[in-house]
Design a protein around this motif. Structure first.
Motif, PDB file in Angstrom:
ATOM      1  N   GLY A  72       0.786  -1.242   0.000  1.00  0.00           N
ATOM      2  CA  GLY A  72       0.000   0.000   0.000  1.00  0.00           C
ATOM      3  C   GLY A  72       0.808   1.278   0.000  1.00  0.00           C
ATOM      4  N   LYS A  73       2.135   1.172  -0.019  1.00  0.00           N
ATOM      5  CA  LYS A  73       2.975   2.378  -0.094  1.00  0.00           C
ATOM      6  C   LYS A  73       2.815   2.983  -1.497  1.00  0.00           C
ATOM      7  N   THR A  74       2.726   4.300  -1.590  1.00  0.00           N
ATOM      8  CA  THR A  74       2.539   4.907  -2.923  1.00  0.00           C
ATOM      9  C   THR A  74       3.892   5.290  -3.533  1.00  0.00           C
ATOM     10  N   LEU A  75       3.933   5.208  -4.856  1.00  0.00           N
ATOM     11  CA  LEU A  75       5.101   5.631  -5.630  1.00  0.00           C
ATOM     12  C   LEU A  75       4.623   6.701  -6.604  1.00  0.00           C
ATOM     13  N   GLN A  76       5.534   7.567  -7.028  1.00  0.00           N
ATOM     14  CA  GLN A  76       5.146   8.547  -8.056  1.00  0.00           C
ATOM     15  C   GLN A  76       5.356   7.930  -9.438  1.00  0.00           C
ATOM     16  N   PHE A  77       4.305   7.993 -10.263  1.00  0.00           N
ATOM     17  CA  PHE A  77       4.390   7.498 -11.642  1.00  0.00           C
ATOM     18  C   PHE A  77       4.383   8.680 -12.599  1.00  0.00           C
ATOM     19  N   ARG A  78       5.205   8.563 -13.637  1.00  0.00           N
ATOM     20  CA  ARG A  78       5.219   9.567 -14.706  1.00  0.00           C
ATOM     21  C   ARG A  78       4.388   8.999 -15.845  1.00  0.00           C
ATOM     22  N   LEU A  79       3.483   9.807 -16.395  1.00  0.00           N
ATOM     23  CA  LEU A  79       2.610   9.327 -17.472  1.00  0.00           C
ATOM     24  C   LEU A  79       2.893  10.059 -18.775  1.00  0.00           C
ATOM     25  N   GLY A  80       3.025   9.283 -19.850  1.00  0.00           N
ATOM     26  CA  GLY A  80       3.263   9.878 -21.158  1.00  0.00           C
ATOM     27  C   GLY A  80       2.346   9.267 -22.190  1.00  0.00           C
ATOM     28  N   PRO A  90     -10.874   1.474 -14.731  1.00  0.00           N
ATOM     29  CA  PRO A  90     -10.304   2.184 -13.587  1.00  0.00           C
ATOM     30  C   PRO A  90     -11.367   2.577 -12.582  1.00  0.00           C
ATOM     31  N   CYS A  91     -11.025   2.441 -11.342  1.00  0.00           N
ATOM     32  CA  CYS A  91     -11.927   2.870 -10.269  1.00  0.00           C
ATOM     33  C   CYS A  91     -12.184   4.354 -10.482  1.00  0.00           C
ATOM     34  N   LEU A  92     -13.420   4.786 -10.377  1.00  0.00           N
ATOM     35  CA  LEU A  92     -13.785   6.158 -10.760  1.00  0.00           C
ATOM     36  C   LEU A  92     -12.933   7.218 -10.085  1.00  0.00           C
ATOM     37  N   SER A  93     -12.492   6.933  -8.855  1.00  0.00           N
ATOM     38  CA  SER A  93     -11.722   7.965  -8.173  1.00  0.00           C
ATOM     39  C   SER A  93     -10.226   7.614  -8.102  1.00  0.00           C
ATOM     40  N   GLY A  94      -9.831   6.487  -8.756  1.00  0.00           N
ATOM     41  CA  GLY A  94      -8.429   6.055  -8.680  1.00  0.00           C
ATOM     42  C   GLY A  94      -7.483   7.033  -9.346  1.00  0.00           C
ATOM     43  N   PRO A  95      -6.183   6.993  -8.972  1.00  0.00           N
ATOM     44  CA  PRO A  95      -5.216   7.943  -9.518  1.00  0.00           C
ATOM     45  C   PRO A  95      -5.053   7.845 -11.038  1.00  0.00           C
ATOM     46  N   PHE A  96      -5.317   6.641 -11.618  1.00  0.00           N
ATOM     47  CA  PHE A  96      -5.152   6.475 -13.068  1.00  0.00           C
ATOM     48  C   PHE A  96      -6.461   6.685 -13.837  1.00  0.00           C
ATOM     49  N   SER A  97      -7.530   7.087 -13.121  1.00  0.00           N
ATOM     50  CA  SER A  97      -8.858   7.114 -13.762  1.00  0.00           C
ATOM     51  C   SER A  97      -8.938   8.045 -14.983  1.00  0.00           C
ATOM     52  N   CYS A  98      -8.097   9.088 -15.020  1.00  0.00           N
ATOM     53  CA  CYS A  98      -8.161  10.025 -16.168  1.00  0.00           C
ATOM     54  C   CYS A  98      -7.317   9.560 -17.345  1.00  0.00           C
ATOM     55  N   TYR A 103       1.956  13.492 -13.725  1.00  0.00           N
ATOM     56  CA  TYR A 103       2.456  12.682 -12.602  1.00  0.00           C
ATOM     57  C   TYR A 103       1.309  12.307 -11.688  1.00  0.00           C
ATOM     58  N   VAL A 104       1.316  11.056 -11.212  1.00  0.00           N
ATOM     59  CA  VAL A 104       0.318  10.642 -10.208  1.00  0.00           C
ATOM     60  C   VAL A 104       1.022   9.817  -9.128  1.00  0.00           C
ATOM     61  N   LYS A 105       0.454   9.856  -7.934  1.00  0.00           N
ATOM     62  CA  LYS A 105       0.946   8.987  -6.860  1.00  0.00           C
ATOM     63  C   LYS A 105      -0.040   7.825  -6.751  1.00  0.00           C
ATOM     64  N   ALA A 106       0.503   6.607  -6.770  1.00  0.00           N
ATOM     65  CA  ALA A 106      -0.379   5.435  -6.742  1.00  0.00           C
ATOM     66  C   ALA A 106       0.354   4.251  -6.130  1.00  0.00           C
ATOM     67  N   THR A 107      -0.416   3.258  -5.694  1.00  0.00           N
ATOM     68  CA  THR A 107       0.204   2.024  -5.189  1.00  0.00           C
ATOM     69  C   THR A 107       0.487   1.122  -6.386  1.00  0.00           C
ATOM     70  N   LEU A 108       1.362   0.142  -6.194  1.00  0.00           N
ATOM     71  CA  LEU A 108       1.635  -0.809  -7.276  1.00  0.00           C
ATOM     72  C   LEU A 108       0.395  -1.628  -7.604  1.00  0.00           C
ATOM     73  N   GLU A 109      -0.442  -1.833  -6.599  1.00  0.00           N
ATOM     74  CA  GLU A 109      -1.695  -2.564  -6.813  1.00  0.00           C
ATOM     75  C   GLU A 109      -2.587  -1.811  -7.811  1.00  0.00           C
TER      76      GLU A 109
END
Length: 329
Positions: A49-57, A90-98, A73-79
């Motif tokens: 459950g620790k979050t990492l910063q992901f770069r999106l391109g 994607p979960c409607l409110s999840g960090p990758f939802s957009c 950039y988003v902060k998200a868990t590996l899960e």
């Protein structure tokens, strides 16, 4: 050869690493490393459950490189990352939802293991660079990279050291160019990052009208598979892309004597780049500073850097001169 016998001894491997001027792939050197089990699923359990910063391109190839200053950039868990990369809605409110998985890639890159696993230091021992002739070097001196298909780093060279890269999960394609090709790659210091010199060319989709000299460059292309270790020699340019749905790599930069001189050059560059940008328009700082350069800087700090770099360089010169004198006497 017996299954547990490695092709090279640690001493021989170190000799190869320190002297080779061409990229090389080491096979059958890490079969007994516990780190080979570090796939994204395992890491998500360990990180709990620790979050990492992901770069999106964007997956679409533009004519210009996708510099890190242009990414989201988003902060998200590996899960959450794994659920997104499996194409689960994607979960409607999840960090990758957009971010539609078919249009975007995500990369948790350049993560210092010393920070990621500060509360689990026993994991550092899963990485055994001692087999490459560097006793005492483990995960503590290493960096973790986790990406989805298409994730990439713009073409650049590292000013310091040579680089050992262990592929753990999935495959990555490396496009490597020798230091002699530097002028064909149109080097730039914007975005500025200490120790990285970027190329203005998008290697995957070069704009030959704008960068005609790129035609003269020679790419050495390597597809790195799990269990292999790539040596990137000093100041070789590289563009790296993930070609499987999920990739995990671990790398470590090996310091070299030539770094002392490079540090002086980097310190001078830092002073100049900061002075020029400050004079131009201090408020547009985020457009030219790479996101990895988080440290607030000032002219005074930059000059301290330069001072330290020059002192270390002179100290190194003095030592090597006295060693030569000693051996000749």
């Amino acid at each position: 050869i017996g299954e547990d016998v490695k092709p090279f001894t640690p001493e021989k491997t170190k000799e190869i690493v320190m002297s080779l001027q061409q990229p090389a792939v080491f096979c059958d050197m890490v079969g007994d490393w516990p780190a080979l089990q570090w796939n994204a699923k395992y890491l998500s359990t360990v990180l709990d459950g620790k979050t990492l910063q992901f770069r999106l391109g964007l997956k679409t190839a533009d004519l210009v490189p996708q510099f890190e200053t242009k990414c989201s950039y988003v902060k998200a868990t590996l899960e959450q990352f794994l659920a997104w990369s499996c194409g689960q809605p994607p979960c409607l409110s999840g960090p990758f939802s957009c971010y539609d998985y078919s249009k975007y890639w995500a990369y948790a890159d350049y993560k210092y293991l010393a920070r990621v696993f500060e509360d689990k230091p026993e994991l550092f021992q899963d990485i055994r660079w001692c087999d490459f002739g560097f006793p005492g070097r483990s995960g503590k001196e290493s960096t973790l990279w986790i990406g989805s298909e298409g994730a990439n780093t713009p073409c650049h060279l590292d000013s310091y050291g040579c680089n050992l890269v262990l592929q753990v999960q999935g495959r990555k394609r490396w496009h490597l160019f020798p230091p002699g090709d530097t002028s064909f790659l149109y080097p730039t210091r914007i975005p500025y990052e200490e120790s990285s010199i970027f190329s203005k060319v998008n290697i995957a989709n070069p704009d030959l009208k704008r960068f005609p000299e790129f035609r003269n460059s020679t790419a050495h292309v390597v597809t790195l598979s799990p269990g292999q270790v790539l040596l990137v020699p000093r100041q070789w340019w590289h563009y790296v892309e993930s070609i499987d749905p999920i990739t995990v790599s671990i790398n470590s930069w090996i310091e070299l004597d030539a770094d002392h001189e490079a540090r002086v050059e980097e310190a001078i560059t830092r002073v100049l780049v900061c002075a020029i940008k400050a004079a131009e328009n201090p408020s547009d700082g985020d457009l030219w500073l790479n996101p990895t350069e988080v440290e607030a800087t000032s002219h005074e700090i930059n000059l301290q850097y330069l001072n330290k770099a020059v002192s270390a360089y002179l100290e190194c010169q003095k030592t090597s001169v006295s060693e030569q004198a000693h051996s000749s006497s």
